[in-house]
Motif scaffolding. Structure first.
Motif, PDB file in Angstrom:
ATOM      1  N   GLN A   1       0.972  -1.235   0.092  1.00 56.57           N
ATOM      2  CA  GLN A   1      -0.097  -0.001  -0.002  1.00 56.57           C
ATOM      3  C   GLN A   1       0.751   1.374   0.037  1.00 56.57           C
ATOM      4  N   PRO A   2       0.344   2.350  -0.784  1.00 57.02           N
ATOM      5  CA  PRO A   2       1.059   3.628  -0.514  1.00 57.02           C
ATOM      6  C   PRO A   2       1.582   4.050   0.654  1.00 57.02           C
ATOM      7  N   ALA A   3       2.819   4.614   0.944  1.00 59.20           N
ATOM      8  CA  ALA A   3       3.115   5.019   2.326  1.00 59.20           C
ATOM      9  C   ALA A   3       2.651   6.193   2.717  1.00 59.20           C
ATOM     10  N   GLU A   4       1.914   6.183   4.073  1.00 59.86           N
ATOM     11  CA  GLU A   4       1.439   7.652   4.362  1.00 59.86           C
ATOM     12  C   GLU A   4       2.319   8.120   5.291  1.00 59.86           C
ATOM     13  N   PRO A   5       2.239   9.656   5.676  1.00 63.03           N
ATOM     14  CA  PRO A   5       3.283  10.099   6.343  1.00 63.03           C
ATOM     15  C   PRO A   5       3.037   9.541   7.776  1.00 63.03           C
ATOM     16  N   ARG A   6       2.156   8.823   8.548  1.00 58.66           N
ATOM     17  CA  ARG A   6       2.045   8.139   9.675  1.00 58.66           C
ATOM     18  C   ARG A   6       1.219   7.003   9.707  1.00 58.66           C
ATOM     19  N   LEU A   7       1.898   6.182  10.377  1.00 61.62           N
ATOM     20  CA  LEU A   7       1.345   4.821  10.586  1.00 61.62           C
ATOM     21  C   LEU A   7       1.375   4.285  12.282  1.00 61.62           C
ATOM     22  N   VAL A   8       0.508   3.768  12.728  1.00 58.09           N
ATOM     23  CA  VAL A   8       0.146   3.497  13.827  1.00 58.09           C
ATOM     24  C   VAL A   8      -0.098   1.971  13.730  1.00 58.09           C
ATOM     25  N   LEU A   9       0.543   1.233  14.491  1.00 57.23           N
ATOM     26  CA  LEU A   9       0.425  -0.423  14.756  1.00 57.23           C
ATOM     27  C   LEU A   9       0.173  -0.846  16.162  1.00 57.23           C
ATOM     28  N   LEU A  10      -0.594  -1.869  16.357  1.00 56.39           N
ATOM     29  CA  LEU A  10      -0.773  -2.535  17.766  1.00 56.39           C
ATOM     30  C   LEU A  10      -0.072  -3.864  17.589  1.00 56.39           C
ATOM     31  N   VAL A  11       0.968  -3.869  18.452  1.00 54.81           N
ATOM     32  CA  VAL A  11       1.787  -5.167  18.702  1.00 54.81           C
ATOM     33  C   VAL A  11       1.545  -5.719  20.198  1.00 54.81           C
TER      34      VAL A  11
END
Length: 865
Positions: free
Chosen positions: A704-714
């Motif tokens: 997917q195109p990279a957006e300025p901010r990405l939040v992930l749950l780990v």
């Protein structure tokens, strides 16, 4: 002889010439008033200047006032006037001086100048020294209580007090204190030098209650007192009228100005000291020199006239007299005969001004004029002369004349010997003339002149050296031998040439020579035309052997300049920077370096060599040779032309690759084709590469195109699967792609895994692209990993989406962050989503929650209920 001298006046009457003068002065001036004059402050003074033109031409006169301090000039409304006066006419000018009321009493010197620079430059300017005495203004209002004073003796401008230099005069100042207070008075005389006067105050007990201290006059109310002013002019005081101002100062009323004028006349003392000094009194060939020393011991300016003449009339024809005044203003050798007398002529001196205390020496030259009257034997001849003195103002003189004498020495004995030698010389000259005319042997031939026709020669012109010569007695010439030698070692550079004169003038010399009393040859050619330094030797052989010695002459060194070598005058590209073409076309000069060069002296040009190097001296353009021995080569005929110099414009060079180039041009000469005779380099020439804009075509995270901010749950205890980072960039050659912080430098495209941390943190992933020109483009993504809070168990029914709701995973969540595919294929959820564990699972990975709800980390704080 004293009565015979004329009298000069300062300003002769109009129309009157000075008796005995040569020509007389062309301008006569009368001033009114003249010399010292007075005016009260606040009054107006009129100064009249009358001028009479006694010359023989029209004259334009400049009449003006000159004052170094510009004080008197400011008082005059028009201090400069011009007049035009014809011969024999007169005119006058009136100057009005308005003395201001606030002018302080005193003496103000100035000058009246009459100038005619265009018509009488030798007799002008005429200057007159004037002095204006400003008197105090008369006070019109006197208070009844103001003190007053009177002077004894009483003086006026018509009846001044007479005083001799060195004498003394007591002036009594009667002071009356009319006020009702005790007052102290002091007297001053600001117009006189302190050496001229002395103020004496009474001392001791004057009146009851007052004791004088000697520094002033103390008076009770209504009392009178006396101050003694003792005037004592020094012995060197100049004669004339003086009007000093006396001022009385009151201690009680210091602003009160109590002034009065005292009129004083210093009598003149006429005392002259005259002496005749002999500087050179015995002469043979020079002139006698005498000095009349005049010293003014009096106190008035004096003017004297000196006249020199012989005592005996016969001697006056044998001597001349010459006066030279101290300023060399006038000197006359010719004697001037006094008018109406029959005595010997008198040589007059200029009018000599002598100031008081001044000593002037006037030189008199006495010259015997007739050398034939000089005595041959004895002690010589004595000339007695007199110097008469005359004062034009008829003032007394200590002597009427001075007596002098000049000794003209007899001729020395050696002059008799000289006369004898002169007679013997005349006899010898007559004998020599007879020998010259009848017995003199014939003269041999001599080289009178041998020179080169020109000063300099050049081998390029191909002209031979030509010679000029002149030989006397050409009829005795047998042969002429001409040879050219080297100035360095004497070797023969020009082969000997022999001209035979046995049959007259040789044929080779007839176009260049003329045979008369002197053989004259002009521009005779030789065979010397090559480079070198020559000295030509011309040898004259007589017709008869052993008749006379040979005569030989040589020229000065003659230099033939060598052929000029080629010289590079200009070398450079048409542009300092070139651009690489985007689409190179065959036979096109786009992006190709074009050079210009210019070479002087192309006549000797053999070859032009061109080579290109990089700044590190690596050869990048191979050596090219252009043969100019037969003219411009065919490869350069479209670009070069030979005129006075070889000029080449826009010569294409096989260099298209981007980079820096330095070209060197070398030329060789036909005289030395092995080694270059000149070389020159260009400055750095650059070919810039074709600029292709840098583009990041693709930058993907998990497809997917990279957006300025990405939040992930780990999950803290389970490492999430790595992200798949994909990219692709374009932008020409020399691109450098860097993926930071890891793995660093990568290719133009590719895919790499990127591991996530199990702990909550924030990382920035940057894709950076740089081309060879230093231009840079970047793309960044901020990846934030968070751990979900503990959640209650949720049944499968709760996890099921409501009918008509959107899927749990969408490309974009409400917060604007990107999500990635289905739960089975994604390691995390979209930013803003929360995760819940599946039934029976142990939180194997991030689990999405219902869309539209906030993650626990995104829920704002709330109050407890």
């Amino acid at each position: 002889m004293v009565d015979q001298l004329p009298i000069y006046r300062d300003r002769p009457p109009m129309g009157e010439d000075v008796p005995g003068s040569i020509g007389g002065k062309p301008l006569a001036v009368i001033l009114s008033p003249l010399g010292d004059h007075t005016a009260a402050a606040g009054s107006t003074l009129e100064l009249s200047v009358a001028v009479f033109n006694r010359g023989g031409q029209n004259a334009i006169l400049h009449i003006y006032l000159s004052d170094p301090s510009e004080t008197v000039n400011r008082w005059c409304t028009s201090p400069f006037e011009r007049l035009a006066i014809g011969p024999g006419q007169s005119s006058d000018v009136l100057f009005r001086l308005q003395v201001p009321t606030q002018t302080l009493p005193g003496t103000y010197p100035y000058q009246v100048i009459v100038d005619a620079p265009q018509h009488y430059p030798e007799d002008t300017p005429i200057q007159y020294n004037q002095r204006l005495q400003v008197l105090p203004q008369v006070e019109s209002v006197v208070q009844v209580s103001d003190p007053t004073f009177t002077l004894e003796p009483i003086t006026t401008s018509l009846q001044p007090a007479v005083l001799q230099p060195g004498g003394s005069l007591d002036v009594r100042v009667q002071v009356y204190n009319r006020s009702n207070r005790v007052d102290r008075f002091r007297l001053s005389c600001p117009d006189l030098d302190h050496r001229w006067f002395k103020v004496i105050y009474p001392q001791g007990l004057l009146t009851p209650g007052l004791i004088s201290s000697g520094s002033g006059l103390e008076l009770n109310p209504g009392d009178r007192g006396e101050i003694l002013l003792r005037l004592s002019p020094p012995p060197e005081a100049l004669a004339g009228s003086y009007t000093p101002t006396l001022r009385l100062y009151s201690t009680n009323q210091p602003q009160l100005a109590l002034l009065d004028a005292f009129y004083l006349e210093v009598t003149p003392i006429d005392l002259m000291q005259v002496e005749l000094q002999t500087l050179i009194g015995k002469v043979r060939q020079t002139v006698g020199l005498y000095r009349v020393q005049l010293t003014n011991r009096g106190n008035t300016p004096r003017e004297l006239l000196l006249g020199a003449h012989s005592v005996e009339e016969e001697e006056s024809r044998l001597c001349q007299y010459r006066w030279a005044d101290p300023e060399n203003a006038r000197a006359d050798w010719l004697p001037v005969r006094s008018t109406g007398t029959d005595g010997p002529p008198v040589t007059l001196s200029p009018l000599i001004p002598i100031l008081p205390g001044q000593s002037i020496g006037v030189d008199l030259e006495v010259k015997p004029t007739r050398a034939s009257r000089r005595p041959w034997l004895g002690n010589g001849r004595i000339f007695n002369f007199r110097v008469d003195l005359k004062d034009p103002q008829q003032r007394p003189l200590p002597l009427e004349y001075l007596q002098g004498s000049l000794l003209w020495r007899a001729r020395p004995f050696w002059q008799f010997l000289l006369l004898l030698l002169t007679a013997l010389g005349a006899i010898g000259a007559l004998a020599f003339l007879i020998w010259w005319l009848f017995f003199r042997p014939p003269l041999p031939s001599r080289v009178l002149e041998l020179t080169a026709g020109d000063l300099a020669y050049e081998e390029l012109n191909g002209k031979p050296v030509r010679l000029n010569w002149q030989i006397s007695n050409p009829k005795r010439i047998g042969k002429l031998r001409l040879v050219g030698l080297s100035t360095e070692d004497g070797t023969v550079l020009s082969q000997p040439v022999v001209y035979d004169f046995s049959q007259g003038l040789p044929n080779p010399l007839k176009p260049f020579c003329t045979l008369d009393r002197v053989l004259t040859c002009r521009y005779v050619p030789t065979d010397a035309h090559r480079t070198g330094s020559y000295v030509f030797e011309l040898q004259v052989q007589p017709r008869k052997e052993n008749a006379s010695p040979l005569d030989t002459a040589k020229t000065n060194p003659i230099k033939i300049s060598p052929l000029p070598l080629p010289k590079i005058l200009e070398l450079g590209p048409t542009e300092p920077i070139y651009q690489e073409p985007a689409n190179p076309v065959a036979n096109s000069t786009d992006g190709q370096i074009l050079l210009n060069w210019k070479v002087a002296n192309p006549g000797l040009l053999q070859e032009v060599q061109l080579i290109g190097r990089s700044p590190d001296n690596t050869v990048v353009v191979p050596l090219q040779r252009f043969d100019f021995s037969s003219g411009v080569p065919s490869t350069l005929q479209s670009f070069c032309v030979i005129q006075t110099a070889l000029v080449c414009r826009k010569v294409p060079i096989e260099a298209r690759k981007p980079g820096d180039y330095i070209f060197e041009l070398l030329v060789t000469s036909r005289t030395a084709p092995e080694e270059p005779v000149a070389n020159r380099k260009t400055d750095t020439v650059r070919i810039k590469p074709q600029q292709v804009p840098i583009q990041i075509v693709k930058f993907l995270i998990n497809g997917q195109p990279a957006e300025p901010r990405l939040v992930l749950l780990v999950q803290p205890d389970q490492p999430p699967p790595p992200l798949q980072i994909s990219w692709e960039v374009t932008g020409g050659r020399g691109l450098k792609v860097t993926l930071l912080p890891a793995p660093g430098t990568v290719g133009l495209s590719g895919t790499v895994p990127y591991s996530l941390s199990t702990q909550p943190r924030q990382e920035t992933l940057t894709l950076q692209v740089t081309n060879e020109m230093g231009e840079q483009v970047t793309r960044s993504v901020t990846i934030e990993t968070v751990n979900p809070p503990a959640q209650p168990q949720v049944s499968p029914e709760q996890m099921a989406p409501a009918p008509g709701s959107q899927p749990a995973f969408s490309p974009t969540d409400p917060t604007g962050s990107a999500g990635f595919g289905s739960p089975a294929s994604q390691p995390g959820v979209a930013p803003g989503a929360t995760s819940a564990p599946s039934p029976g699972s142990d939180l194997q990975g991030p689990v999405p929650v219902q869309p539209g709800t906030l993650s626990p980390v995104d829920v704002p704080p709330q109050f407890d209920r």
